[in-house]
Write a protein that holds these residues in place. Structure first.
Motif, PDB file in Angstrom:
ATOM      1  N   LYS A 391       0.827  -1.208   0.000  1.00 48.23           N
ATOM      2  CA  LYS A 391       0.000   0.000   0.000  1.00 48.23           C
ATOM      3  C   LYS A 391       0.862   1.259   0.000  1.00 48.23           C
ATOM      4  O   LYS A 391       0.503   2.265  -0.609  1.00 48.23           O
ATOM      5  CB  LYS A 391      -0.911   0.011   1.227  1.00 48.23           C
ATOM      6  CG  LYS A 391      -1.914  -1.122   1.307  1.00 48.23           C
ATOM      7  CD  LYS A 391      -2.669  -1.038   2.635  1.00 48.23           C
ATOM      8  CE  LYS A 391      -3.520  -2.266   2.863  1.00 48.23           C
ATOM      9  NZ  LYS A 391      -4.172  -2.245   4.199  1.00 48.23           N
ATOM     10  N   HIS A 397      -4.839   6.916  -3.488  1.00 46.90           N
ATOM     11  CA  HIS A 397      -5.865   6.042  -2.912  1.00 46.90           C
ATOM     12  C   HIS A 397      -7.217   6.719  -3.109  1.00 46.90           C
ATOM     13  O   HIS A 397      -7.438   7.836  -2.631  1.00 46.90           O
ATOM     14  CB  HIS A 397      -5.603   5.809  -1.420  1.00 46.90           C
ATOM     15  CG  HIS A 397      -4.317   5.087  -1.151  1.00 46.90           C
ATOM     16  ND1 HIS A 397      -4.204   3.717  -1.155  1.00 46.90           N
ATOM     17  CD2 HIS A 397      -3.068   5.561  -0.892  1.00 46.90           C
ATOM     18  CE1 HIS A 397      -2.966   3.368  -0.888  1.00 46.90           C
ATOM     19  NE2 HIS A 397      -2.247   4.468  -0.730  1.00 46.90           N
ATOM     20  N   SER A 518      -8.014   4.225   1.822  1.00 51.49           N
ATOM     21  CA  SER A 518      -7.095   3.253   1.244  1.00 51.49           C
ATOM     22  C   SER A 518      -7.565   1.837   1.512  1.00 51.49           C
ATOM     23  O   SER A 518      -8.449   1.591   2.325  1.00 51.49           O
ATOM     24  CB  SER A 518      -5.681   3.452   1.797  1.00 51.49           C
ATOM     25  OG  SER A 518      -5.685   3.286   3.198  1.00 51.49           O
TER      26      SER A 518
END
Length: 519
Positions: A391, A397, A518
């Protein structure tokens, strides 16, 4: 009888190495031996070559024939050395000119009837020959167009072993039999197909103006992005439109993408690849299918086939965590490295990653007028399958919501939606500004730029400009990698605005894109 020499090409990933193929005929007991670290498929070449030569009317010697592949320490794979072995064997027996074959690279697999079979990896093999200073290559006729894509190379296209022998001075009658020139794809190379989607137009996206803006930012700077939203929110539609916003490939990227496509087993009948590729592997794909691999012959995976294009990972939490984490190294270095006991293969790994996921296993979490049946721990575990380090390598995001009936009516009545052509013009202008600023550096887009370079003079932004970003770093809201990625986004936003330097609002907007909902 002399020791005859010609050349072949050994491929390891996209890298090719010239191999000297030597043949010697001795007075020992009849036999045919291939030495020089061949694999099983190459070791079987002696049977293919002997039968192909016999059925072509140009049989090999009935004495002891020894073929050496040099250097012996270099692993050699596949059946692409058949033509080189046959030419060296015939020249050693005096059937064809040994001088004629010496400066020619021969690449091709033989059928038992003497015809040449179209082979995979012809383009990278010809590129390797040119880099080695060799200007003439003989290939199967079905691969002639592909080999001709490499400039400054003389390509000799032959359909049969007899035709190749005649070209090198063999005294054999010309065959009147018609030869069907078909290109037979390698079934191993077609385990993963390169997707050539109809990207559609950006105007098709209704009621998601923020998503369209984020998509333009991602295309302008070459940034990775994640899309989180329920089924039917338009995540796949957004990802597929990203390809249409990207500029055409330059000469270097076009050749590299075409070499990967050739090695994957696709015929380049239309010439070099000029548009960015799009890959969307299924969530059951293994790490070898995603990155590349193989036990003997290392094949490019979906990530390598997406080089200079887009890799779309739909339903990301459904992928095994170890498979997704295999993308971390290519995202950081822009290169895919696959290690095996005897060799190391390299593939290009500079692609834009787009991850898409539902907010929970049932997909209804946070959806208005829909009930989510997933417990909190289940939702947490579901999204937790995408690791934190992966991530952290994603710049944008984005939370994508389903559109309502009111949004649909307003969008249809307004009719003012950005088209792909308009957005692409903005992307090209922003990339042109970035290219001027990055000229003389090893980078081409903001998404590739080193954070140390952005934080050094004269690119360093003033503390007044980065005050919100500095505060986020101090509070632990973002990591140092995230700090640098926000700076990259800020420069992209400035390029889209036509500004020479990012302003405070650019940094704030970049931080918002980075810290959105996210996975």
């Amino acid at each position: 009888m002399v020791v005859a020499r010609t050349r072949g090409i050994a491929l390891s990933g996209l890298d090719g190495h010239p191999v000297e193929v030597e043949a010697d005929v001795s007075h020992n007991l009849p036999g045919f031996v291939i030495i020089g670290l061949p694999d099983a498929a190459l070791g079987e070449a002696k049977e293919r070559v002997r039968l192909a030569a016999s059925n072509s009317g140009c049989p090999l010697t009935d004495r002891k024939l020894t073929v050496n592949l040099s250097p012996a320490s270099l692993p050699k794979h596949g059946a692409g050395f058949d033509l080189a072995i046959a030419m060296a064997s015939l020249a050693s027996a005096g059937s064809i000119s040994a001088a004629s074959i010496r400066d020619v690279v021969h690449v091709g697999e033989l059928r038992l009837d003497g015809r040449l079979r179209g082979s995979v990896g012809i383009l990278p093999a010809v590129v390797a020959a040119r880099r080695a200073g060799i200007s003439t290559v003989m290939v199967p006729a079905p691969n002639a167009r592909e080999a001709s894509l490499v400039p400054d190379m003389t390509v000799l296209a032959v359909s049969t072993l007899r035709e190749a022998a005649r070209w090198h001075g063999g005294d054999y009658p010309e065959s009147n039999e018609a030869v069907e020139e078909t290109w037979d794809p390698d079934p191993v190379g077609h385990r993963g197909q390169t997707t050539d989607p109809c990207p559609g137009d950006l105007k098709d996206i209704i009621g998601n103006d923020e998503a369209v803006s984020a998509l333009i930012v991602a295309a302008a700077g070459g940034h990775n992005m994640s899309l989180l939203g329920p089924p039917g929110a338009g995540k796949t539609m957004l990802a597929s439109r990203l390809v249409g916003l990207l500029p055409d490939l330059d000469d270097e990227a076009s050749l590299e993408a075409s070499c990967v496509r050739s090695l994957a087993g696709f015929s380049l009948v239309e010439g070099l690849v000029t548009r960015p590729p799009f890959e969307s592997p299924h969530h059951t794909a293994s790490a070898a299918a995603l990155i590349g691999g193989g036990s003997s012959i290392i094949r490019p995976g979906a990530a390598a086939r997406a080089a200079h294009g887009v890799l779309f990972i739909d339903e990301a939490p459904e992928f095994p965590a170890a498979v997704l984490d295999s993308l971390r190294q290519p995202l950081e270095s822009g290169r895919i490295v696959i290690h095996r006991a005897r060799s190391t293969a390299y593939f290009p790994g500079r692609f834009q990653l787009v991850l898409a996921a539902n907010p929970c296993p049932c997909g209804n979490y946070g959806v208005r007028d829909a009930e989510c049946t997933c417990p909190p721990n289940t939702r947490k575990r579901y999204l937790g399958r995408v690791s934190g380090p992966l991530k952290d390598r994603i710049d944008i995001h984005l939370n994508v919501n389903r559109i309502t009936a009111a949004q649909l009516r307003v969008a249809e009545e307004d009719g003012k939606r950005t088209s792909t052509a308009e957005a692409r013009a903005r992307v090209l202008a922003a990339r042109s500004r970035a290219a001027c600023r990055l000229s003389g550096s090893p980078w081409k887009t903001n998404g590739e730029v080193s954070g140390a370079w952005l934080r050094s003079q004269p690119q360093r932004l003033s503390p007044a400009t980065t005050v919100s970003l500095d505060r986020a770093l101090e509070t632990g809201f973002i990591t140092m990698r995230g700090y640098d990625r926000v700076l990259r986004l800020a420069w992209t936003l400035a390029d889209l605005s036509g500004e020479l330097f990012p302003h405070r609002q650019h940094v704030g907007e970049a931080l918002l894109l980075r810290s959105g909902v996210s996975l």
